[in-house]
Design a protein around this motif. Structure first.
Motif, PDB file in Angstrom:
ATOM      1  N   ALA A  56      50.062  20.116  39.594  1.00 25.88           N
ATOM      2  CA  ALA A  56      51.667  19.561  40.048  1.00 25.88           C
ATOM      3  C   ALA A  56      51.662  19.296  41.638  1.00 25.88           C
ATOM      4  O   ALA A  56      52.569  18.763  41.979  1.00 25.88           O
ATOM      5  CB  ALA A  56      52.912  20.367  39.559  1.00 25.88           C
ATOM      6  N   GLY A  57      50.759  20.145  42.033  1.00 22.17           N
ATOM      7  CA  GLY A  57      50.784  20.366  43.537  1.00 22.17           C
ATOM      8  C   GLY A  57      49.745  21.234  43.972  1.00 22.17           C
ATOM      9  O   GLY A  57      49.332  22.108  43.202  1.00 22.17           O
ATOM     10  N   GLY A  58      49.344  21.000  45.388  1.00 25.83           N
ATOM     11  CA  GLY A  58      48.337  22.113  45.694  1.00 25.83           C
ATOM     12  C   GLY A  58      48.351  21.854  47.196  1.00 25.83           C
ATOM     13  O   GLY A  58      48.705  21.065  48.087  1.00 25.83           O
ATOM     14  N   LEU A  59      47.861  23.153  47.845  1.00 25.08           N
ATOM     15  CA  LEU A  59      47.349  23.193  49.235  1.00 25.08           C
ATOM     16  C   LEU A  59      45.885  23.827  49.458  1.00 25.08           C
ATOM     17  O   LEU A  59      45.926  24.668  48.826  1.00 25.08           O
ATOM     18  CB  LEU A  59      48.396  24.076  49.954  1.00 25.08           C
ATOM     19  N   SER A  76      53.210  16.266  43.237  1.00 27.55           N
ATOM     20  CA  SER A  76      53.491  15.220  42.759  1.00 27.55           C
ATOM     21  C   SER A  76      54.438  14.527  43.015  1.00 27.55           C
ATOM     22  O   SER A  76      55.690  15.019  43.151  1.00 27.55           O
ATOM     23  CB  SER A  76      53.570  15.646  41.070  1.00 27.55           C
ATOM     24  N   GLY A  77      54.685  13.123  42.829  1.00 24.67           N
ATOM     25  CA  GLY A  77      55.963  12.296  43.458  1.00 24.67           C
ATOM     26  C   GLY A  77      57.129  12.728  42.676  1.00 24.67           C
ATOM     27  O   GLY A  77      58.477  12.860  43.295  1.00 24.67           O
ATOM     28  N   ALA A  78      57.002  13.167  41.408  1.00 25.18           N
ATOM     29  CA  ALA A  78      58.551  13.291  40.505  1.00 25.18           C
ATOM     30  C   ALA A  78      58.828  14.867  41.062  1.00 25.18           C
ATOM     31  O   ALA A  78      60.062  15.175  40.717  1.00 25.18           O
ATOM     32  CB  ALA A  78      57.897  13.615  39.091  1.00 25.18           C
ATOM     33  N   LEU A  79      58.023  15.644  41.918  1.00 25.71           N
ATOM     34  CA  LEU A  79      58.578  16.793  42.196  1.00 25.71           C
ATOM     35  C   LEU A  79      58.809  17.041  43.724  1.00 25.71           C
ATOM     36  O   LEU A  79      59.120  18.209  44.221  1.00 25.71           O
ATOM     37  CB  LEU A  79      57.522  18.124  41.721  1.00 25.71           C
ATOM     38  N   ARG A  80      58.703  16.019  44.443  1.00 25.59           N
ATOM     39  CA  ARG A  80      58.703  16.055  46.079  1.00 25.59           C
ATOM     40  C   ARG A  80      59.957  16.464  46.261  1.00 25.59           C
ATOM     41  O   ARG A  80      59.924  16.890  47.582  1.00 25.59           O
ATOM     42  CB  ARG A  80      58.281  14.724  46.450  1.00 25.59           C
ATOM     43  N   THR A  81      61.195  16.586  45.753  1.00 22.34           N
ATOM     44  CA  THR A  81      62.318  17.131  46.197  1.00 22.34           C
ATOM     45  C   THR A  81      62.765  18.249  45.763  1.00 22.34           C
ATOM     46  O   THR A  81      64.053  18.599  45.538  1.00 22.34           O
ATOM     47  CB  THR A  81      63.623  15.989  46.202  1.00 22.34           C
ATOM     48  N   ALA A  82      61.847  18.825  44.813  1.00 22.02           N
ATOM     49  CA  ALA A  82      62.296  20.114  44.077  1.00 22.02           C
ATOM     50  C   ALA A  82      61.872  21.328  44.791  1.00 22.02           C
ATOM     51  O   ALA A  82      61.891  22.373  44.232  1.00 22.02           O
ATOM     52  CB  ALA A  82      61.492  20.040  42.918  1.00 22.02           C
ATOM     53  N   GLY A  83      61.343  21.303  45.994  1.00 22.97           N
ATOM     54  CA  GLY A  83      60.996  22.571  46.950  1.00 22.97           C
ATOM     55  C   GLY A  83      59.740  23.062  46.665  1.00 22.97           C
ATOM     56  O   GLY A  83      59.383  24.254  47.074  1.00 22.97           O
ATOM     57  N   LEU A  84      58.789  22.367  45.823  1.00 24.95           N
ATOM     58  CA  LEU A  84      57.296  22.974  45.596  1.00 24.95           C
ATOM     59  C   LEU A  84      56.754  22.977  46.592  1.00 24.95           C
ATOM     60  O   LEU A  84      55.753  23.766  46.837  1.00 24.95           O
ATOM     61  CB  LEU A  84      56.784  21.986  44.399  1.00 24.95           C
TER      62      LEU A  84
END
Length: 146
Positions: A56-59, A76-84
């Motif tokens: 879903a995301g990574g660094l 992930s684009g769908a999660l970009r405003t969720a604070g991930l």
């Protein structure tokens, strides 16, 4: 006489890296003082997986000489405003500070990516490279950790 070659050679690259590091360490009192574990770059990765185990995301980044260097941060684009993104960055900073003794973080981002995201998390612009690549501005940002 010298022969100049242009092929990719990983063994020569490793040798060049060692020789440059040794030369830099020899010439810099600060780098001489860091000999040992702090002198070595150590990878730092933080991953976010969804319920299905998908990314879903990574660094990805590395620590060296008291610094965290963030190389890549993606959500992930769908999660970009969720604070991930904030969670990933915060976790990397915490690990770098508490487990690796880092006092600073740095990263590069382009104008169409996330300079405002990083500014909102305490990073300050310390360098600007216009037209890198052409038509795009690259920013270097840093942050004092803790």
């Amino acid at each position: 006489m010298f022969r100049i070659e242009t092929e990719v050679d990983k063994d020569r690259q490793a040798l060049l890296t060692r020789r440059l590091r040794d030369t830099n360490t020899e010439r810099s009192p600060v780098l001489r003082a860091l000999r040992g574990p702090a002198e070595r770059e150590v990878p730092l990765h933080v991953w976010a997986l969804d319920d299905a185990g998908e990314l879903a995301g990574g660094l990805t980044g590395r620590t060296w000489a008291g610094w965290l260097h963030v190389d890549l941060l993606w959500v992930s684009g769908a999660l970009r405003t969720a604070g991930l993104g904030t969670l990933l960055l915060t976790r990397a900073e915490e690990l770098a500070r508490s487990e690796r003794g880092c006092g600073w973080a740095r990263l590069e981002t382009w104008d169409f990516q996330a300079p405002d995201f990083y500014r909102g998390r305490g990073y300050e612009v310390v360098g600007v490279v216009p037209d890198y690549p052409p038509g795009v501005t690259e920013f270097t940002l840093t942050k004092r950790l803790g």
